[in-house]
Design an enzyme around this catalytic site. Structure first.
Site, short mmCIF file in Angstrom:
data_model
loop_
_atom_site.label_atom_id
_atom_site.label_comp_id
_atom_site.label_asym_id
_atom_site.label_seq_id
_atom_site.Cartn_x
_atom_site.Cartn_y
_atom_site.Cartn_z
N MET A 266 1.05 -0.87 0.07
CA MET A 266 -0.13 -0.09 -0.15
C MET A 266 1.07 1.22 0.36
O MET A 266 2.16 1.09 0.56
CB MET A 266 -0.64 0.11 1.09
CG MET A 266 -1.54 -1.17 1.69
SD MET A 266 -3.09 -0.34 0.99
CE MET A 266 -3.92 -2.72 1.57
N VAL A 267 0.52 2.00 -0.69
CA VAL A 267 0.89 3.78 -0.02
C VAL A 267 0.30 4.75 0.88
O VAL A 267 -1.03 4.46 0.39
CB VAL A 267 1.08 4.43 -2.00
CG1 VAL A 267 1.40 5.69 -1.29
CG2 VAL A 267 2.35 3.50 -2.69
N ASP A 268 1.28 4.60 2.05
CA ASP A 268 0.48 5.87 2.29
C ASP A 268 0.45 7.29 2.21
O ASP A 268 1.21 7.49 1.75
CB ASP A 268 1.22 5.16 4.34
CG ASP A 268 0.91 3.64 4.68
OD1 ASP A 268 -0.28 3.33 4.24
OD2 ASP A 268 2.04 3.09 5.82
N ALA B 21 4.18 -6.13 2.48
CA ALA B 21 5.44 -5.38 1.98
C ALA B 21 6.09 -4.59 3.42
O ALA B 21 7.63 -5.01 3.57
CB ALA B 21 5.15 -4.25 1.21
N THR C 17 0.55 -12.12 20.23
CA THR C 17 1.39 -10.29 20.06
C THR C 17 0.51 -10.25 21.19
O THR C 17 -0.67 -9.20 21.01
CB THR C 17 1.77 -9.15 19.09
OG1 THR C 17 0.88 -9.20 18.96
CG2 THR C 17 2.19 -11.03 18.08
N ASP D 112 5.50 5.84 18.94
CA ASP D 112 4.40 5.84 17.46
C ASP D 112 4.41 4.19 17.25
O ASP D 112 5.37 3.23 16.51
CB ASP D 112 5.22 6.34 16.19
CG ASP D 112 4.56 6.08 14.87
OD1 ASP D 112 3.34 5.11 15.37
OD2 ASP D 112 4.20 6.24 13.92
N ASP E 164 4.15 -6.04 12.79
CA ASP E 164 4.68 -6.21 11.39
C ASP E 164 6.04 -6.66 11.63
O ASP E 164 6.82 -7.40 10.91
CB ASP E 164 4.70 -5.31 9.93
CG ASP E 164 3.59 -5.21 9.94
OD1 ASP E 164 2.70 -6.19 10.19
OD2 ASP E 164 2.56 -4.17 9.32
N SER F 113 10.92 3.10 10.80
CA SER F 113 10.85 2.77 12.45
C SER F 113 11.44 1.82 11.95
O SER F 113 12.25 1.01 13.65
CB SER F 113 10.14 3.21 12.67
OG SER F 113 8.73 1.83 12.83
P1 ADP Z 1 -0.26 -4.91 16.41
O1 ADP Z 1 0.81 -3.43 16.27
O2 ADP Z 1 -0.38 -5.62 15.24
O3 ADP Z 1 -1.45 -4.74 17.06
P2 ADP Z 1 0.71 -5.49 19.04
O4 ADP Z 1 0.14 -4.34 19.68
O5 ADP Z 1 0.97 -6.52 20.21
O6 ADP Z 1 0.37 -5.32 17.31
O7 ADP Z 1 2.70 -5.21 19.36
C1 ADP Z 1 3.55 -6.26 18.36
C2 ADP Z 1 4.53 -6.26 19.04
O8 ADP Z 1 5.83 -5.33 19.42
C3 ADP Z 1 4.58 -6.63 20.59
O9 ADP Z 1 4.23 -8.35 20.75
C4 ADP Z 1 6.07 -6.17 21.11
O10 ADP Z 1 6.73 -7.14 20.80
C5 ADP Z 1 5.50 -5.18 20.50
N1 ADP Z 1 5.62 -3.43 21.06
C6 ADP Z 1 4.05 -2.67 20.81
N2 ADP Z 1 3.95 -2.15 21.40
C7 ADP Z 1 4.50 -2.33 22.30
C8 ADP Z 1 5.53 -1.52 23.83
N3 ADP Z 1 4.12 -0.42 23.51
N4 ADP Z 1 6.43 -2.22 23.87
C9 ADP Z 1 7.20 -2.24 23.85
N5 ADP Z 1 7.19 -3.42 23.24
C10 ADP Z 1 5.95 -3.10 21.96
#
Ligand code: ADP
Length: 302
Positions: A9-11, A40, A218, A244, A250, A289
């Site tokens: 996708m293009v954001d 991607a 996750t 962020d 992903d 990032s």
């Molecule tokens: P999604 O972004 O798909 O909703 P999650 O929020 O579960 O998935 O985040 C995916 C992974 O990113 C987590 O399992 C963790 O490893 C990491 N992560 C996300 N948010 C944080 C945070 N605030 N601090 C540390 N790790 C994070």
């Protein structure tokens, strides 16, 4: 090698002071164009870490298509099976307000046209891979056809059921090695609540009972929970200052896939994925990032 069968996708990100009301035009003080799409993003993370990544996807016949292909190439991804389509490219107009709340529109465009024949056309290349990763921004029928092809070729599949689709048939994805949902996706595909840790384990067991050997949930800042026949294990994330979190899931999947295909160690791969994803949330943007692995750099960079 890793094959990603998925979306691009293009954001189109507008930073707004407020959303316009009907019939109104407002001016946004800032705008960014970004490369995204779950497929991607995951491909870029795995490639930056050092995996050879093949991306099977469809782009449109517009200016966004070249942008997407160049971005994949700059990230060292094999674009042989990035196919041009008589359609618009996938785009995501995103509106971010001063409180960082976002409103997102997804236009799947060419991604909705990725079909079983496209996967069959890439069969030879896919046959050389150690893992196929998929998400749900392409048609479900294409996901099912890819699972079937992977079964024929004896290649493990990782399915990230995002965005969650309640029509996903667990029966049609039997044979997938890893399902990696976040909590809300797990709830939707299992049909179970996920309010407590016990709920999450029960919901994961619905997937194990459907024949999936490994469910990795996750949990945002809490890390990830690995549930398999051997039991359950919580692998905590590091505490970081989150700036962020878009694209964290992903990053996690791209890194997990890279580590698992190089080491075969599930727990160590989850640990590395937590670390990589946590680092990504300390920086703005999605692909912007994601860190590069040792000795890797954008193609053309000096
Ligand atoms: P999604 O972004 O798909 O909703 P999650 O929020 O579960 O998935 O985040 C995916 C992974 O990113 C987590 O399992 C963790 O490893 C990491 N992560 C996300 N948010 C944080 C945070 N605030 N601090 C540390 N790790 C994070």
């Amino acid at each position: 090698d890793i094959a990603v069968v998925g979306s691009n996708m293009v954001d189109l990100i507008s930073y707004i002071d407020r959303m316009p009301t009907e019939g109104e035009t407002v001016e946004a003080p800032d705008f960014r164009l970004g490369c995204g799409g779950k497929g991607a993003n995951q491909a870029v993370a795995a490639s930056r870490l050092g995996s050879d990544v093949l991306m099977v996807t469809r782009v449109g016949n517009d200016m966004f298509a070249d942008n997407t292909i160049h971005n994949l190439e700059d990230n060292g991804i094999d674009t042989t099976y990035v196919m041009r389509t008589e359609a618009t490219s996938g785009v995501a107009p995103i509106f971010v307000d001063p409180q960082s709340r976002n409103s997102i529109i997804i236009v799947k465009g060419a991604n909705a046209k990725l079909c079983a024949d496209d996967i069959a056309a890439a069969r030879q290349a896919i046959a050389g891979c150690k893992l196929i990763i998929m998400q749900l921004e392409i048609p479900l029928e294409t996901v099912y056809a890819t699972v079937d092809l992977a079964g024929e070729l004896g290649i493990p599949v990782l399915l990230n059921p995002a965005p969650a689709d309640p029509r996903l048939s667990l029966d049609r994805v039997r044979g997938v090695e890893f399902i990696v949902p976040n909590e809300s996706e797990l709830s939707l595909i299992s049909g179970m609540p996920v309010d407590t840790r016990a709920d999450i384990v029960n919901a994961a067991h619905v997937l194990l009972d459907a024949g999936i050997p490994h469910v990795i949930v996750t949990l945002g800042a809490k890390g990830a929970l690995w549930v398999s026949a051997a039991g359950q294990r919580l692998i905590p994330a590091q505490t970081v200052e989150a700036v962020d979190t878009t694209g964290a899931g992903d990053a996690f999947i791209g890194c997990f896939s890279h580590m698992w295909t190089t080491t075969g160690d599930v727990e160590a791969s989850i640990r590395a994925a937590n670390q990589y994803a946590a680092e990504s949330v300390t920086r703005r943007g999605t692909q912007t990032s994601y860190a590069w692995g040792h000795g890797r750099e954008p193609r053309g960079a000096r």
